[in-house]
Design an enzyme around this catalytic site. Structure first.
Site, PDB file in Angstrom:
ATOM      1  N   HIS A 157       6.631 -26.859   3.201  1.00 19.77           N
ATOM      2  CA  HIS A 157       5.887 -28.047   2.613  1.00 19.77           C
ATOM      3  C   HIS A 157       4.742 -27.432   1.731  1.00 19.77           C
ATOM      4  CE1 HIS A 157       7.551 -31.065   5.205  1.00 19.77           C
ATOM      5  NE2 HIS A 157       7.770 -30.147   6.091  1.00 19.77           N
ATOM      6  N   GLU A 217       0.911  -1.263   0.056  1.00 11.99           N
ATOM      7  CA  GLU A 217       0.056   0.018  -0.012  1.00 11.99           C
ATOM      8  C   GLU A 217       0.886   1.275   0.014  1.00 11.99           C
ATOM      9  OE1 GLU A 217      -4.195   0.138   1.977  1.00 11.99           O
ATOM     10  OE2 GLU A 217      -2.841   1.157   3.442  1.00 11.99           O
ATOM     11  N   LYS A 258     -13.857   1.698  -3.911  1.00 15.92           N
ATOM     12  CA  LYS A 258     -15.091   2.389  -2.896  1.00 15.92           C
ATOM     13  C   LYS A 258     -16.065   3.123  -3.623  1.00 15.92           C
ATOM     14  CE  LYS A 258     -11.732   3.106   1.135  1.00 15.92           C
ATOM     15  NZ  LYS A 258     -11.285   3.984   2.085  1.00 15.92           N
TER      16      LYS A 258
END
Length: 549
Positions: free
Chosen positions: A386, A355, A514
């Site tokens: 793994h 960000e 938004k």
């Protein structure tokens, strides 16, 4: 801060030539040619942290040229600008002073002609008093019972930082049970509410403006749930506190503004755990441990602002990152903590880095023609071994890695920690030096097998090595050392943004989605078909409406 395109500097041109000389040099060769390599390419911080950057594709000449880049882009001036309260977040006309929140020296820090330290200390004192009342049981809920559970409602920086720290410092936690709610998906709040009792739960609503959609949606749902049992709205004041600056909205919600904890425009969300946003940390581990967290960060702040660049840990790590991102074409960096308590550390700096430096426009407003922020990802060891280490070891992409581990564990159970650390040490060795075909064939001979008969398998067991890593070994994960480690990464991010000529402390990239969501939300209120968007978005919305009917 000066606005200098790094690619136009003579240092960048020198680095490009140097890369042509270095691109085929291996880490194994660098170690073979220098028996003192570890001593030259490692450093300690306060005898609490060892940073080993020797397993990188760098030489002293590489670092000298990278330091020249830092000088030509005036990194030193940028550091002074931030610490002096200059408004380096120019797109929002704000200072950037998370360092003031942990300024344990109380040296005045001036913003707009005013020392901010008295206000910082006043909020800290208020948090101390409030938290002590909650932790001690002096604070009672509406039925006279003490608080047992705390639910932090926030998103982004109001959630990721406190959640990461409370998990990392779980060995220091008290009797209060912490919960974190961030996602606007109702499932998140619903599952938390199943675990708590309205009579003994405190909600912290973390929103500077008290208008953040996700946070306020969850806060209102929590309030509705609480009032179903409590009934009287006056009881809200005993069970809700606000981390905000909007006193009017806080009061209208039913929260006593005496229980509103403020922070300032010069505190960015992803750097806010040091502020009132850290109240959940205090409630989890106590005020004294929070002060230790601040003190550790302050110690790293002093190191960053006063140590020469050649020995400055955040600067060194930042420069090495730029070297890989811009010259070797590495697009990602992995953060791999070998400590289960640190399981949210990579996610926290995923936000912190991506960000901050995920920008394609430079400080002059022009599109860049070089690489800015890397993709950050990671999981705790040994789980990652793994899962995705296969690609790091034998894939076609370069993935520089930071390995982080404590020498001393909080849980000395049998030989668990020795096994964990043996993997920590082994992985960086394997990534650096690999395994040649000759070694693979000799291993078969040692097993009594003929390599010629296993020719179809041998190539798949060869490891090229030459995969770069940093190792960060802490003495122990304490509030102080964690604070220092977080600040180390914060300043690494700042350094890269300063050199790469981008604005690190805004985040306009979150706004467009938004805006469009706010436009779409009213369209979801009925069952009418939608045709106001592109065909894909229309098709998705209309199928959603058909299925929910």
């Amino acid at each position: 801060m000066k606005n200098i395109n790094p690619t136009q500097t003579s240092a960048w041109q020198a680095l490009q030539k140097h890369y042509d000389e270095m691109k085929d040099v291996t880490i194994a060769e660098l170690f073979a040619n220098d028996s003192d390599r570890f001593a030259k390419f490692s450093a300690t911080f306060d005898d609490l942290m060892l940073v080993d950057f020797s397993k990188n594709r760098i030489t002293e000449e590489t670092l000298a040229k990278l330091q020249d880049l830092a000088k030509e882009t005036d990194l030193a001036g940028a550091i002074k600008s931030m610490f002096s309260g200059e408004k380096i977040n120019r797109t929002e006309d704000r200072a950037v002073l998370h360092v003031a929140l942990r300024n344990r020296s109380n040296t005045p820090i001036i913003v707009d002609g005013k020392d901010v330290m008295p206000e910082v200390n006043a909020v800290l004192e208020k948090m101390k008093t409030f938290s002590q009342a909650i932790i001690s049981g002096q604070w009672k809920g509406y039925t006279g019972k003490a608080i047992t559970d705390v639910v932090n409602i926030g998103i982004g920086g109001s959630d990721l930082g406190p959640f990461m720290v409370t998990e990392a410092l779980r060995p220091y936690k008290n009797h209060l049970t912490m919960h974190f709610v961030s996602n606007v998906d109702g499932t998140h709040i619903a599952e938390v509410l199943k675990k708590v009792n309205p009579e003994t739960t405190l909600f912290l609503v973390a929103s500077k403006t008290f208008t953040t959609q996700e946070t306020m949606t969850n806060a209102h749902s929590a309030r509705d749930w609480f009032l179903k049992t409590a009934g009287d709205e006056k009881h809200v004041a005993k069970h809700f506190a606000a981390l905000s600056t909007n006193a009017k909205a806080v009061g209208e919600f039913g929260i006593d503004t005496a229980n509103m904890f403020e922070f300032w425009d010069w505190v960015g969300g992803r750097y806010s755990l040091w502020s009132a946003i850290g109240l959940s940390i205090i409630l989890s581990v106590g005020f004294d441990n929070f002060v230790e967290l601040l003190s550790g960060a302050h110690a790293m702040d002093k190191h960053f602002s006063t140590t020469p660049a050649e020995k400055n840990l955040p600067i060194l790590l930042a420069l090495i990152g730029i070297w890989y991102n811009n010259f070797f074409g590495a697009e990602t960096e992995a953060i791999l903590p070998y400590d289960q308590y640190m399981h949210r550390f990579a996610a926290y700096f995923q936000q912190g880095n991506m960000e901050s430096n995920g920008k394609y426009v430079d400080r002059n407003g022009n599109a860049v023609d070089y690489q800015t922020g890397p993709i950050i990802w990671g999981e705790p060891g040994t789980n990652g071994q793994h899962a995705f280490y296969q690609l790091i070891h034998q894939g076609t992409k370069m993935v520089p890695c930071d390995f982080i581990a404590p020498a001393i564990t909080h849980n000395p159970l049998s030989d668990h920690h020795q096994k964990l650390l043996s993997n920590f040490f082994a992985q960086t060795e394997a990534l650096a030096f690999g395994k040649s075909r000759e070694v693979v064939e000799q291993e078969y001979r040692d097993q009594g097998k003929d390599p010629a008969q296993l020719e179809h398998v041998v190539p798949f067991k060869v490891f090229e090595g030459n995969r770069p890593t940093n190792s960060i070994l802490l003495r122990e994960i304490t509030p102080f050392s964690l604070g220092a480690l977080i600040a180390l990464y914060e300043h690494k991010i700042f350094t890269q943004g300063a050199i790469l000529n981008i604005f690190t402390f805004d985040q306009w990239g979150v706004e467009l989605g938004k805006q469009l969501a706010n436009r779409i939300l009213p369209e979801l209120g009925d069952d009418k078909a939608i045709s106001s968007h592109d065909s894909s978005t229309n098709g998705l919305i209309n199928r959603y409406k058909a299925w929910r009917a």
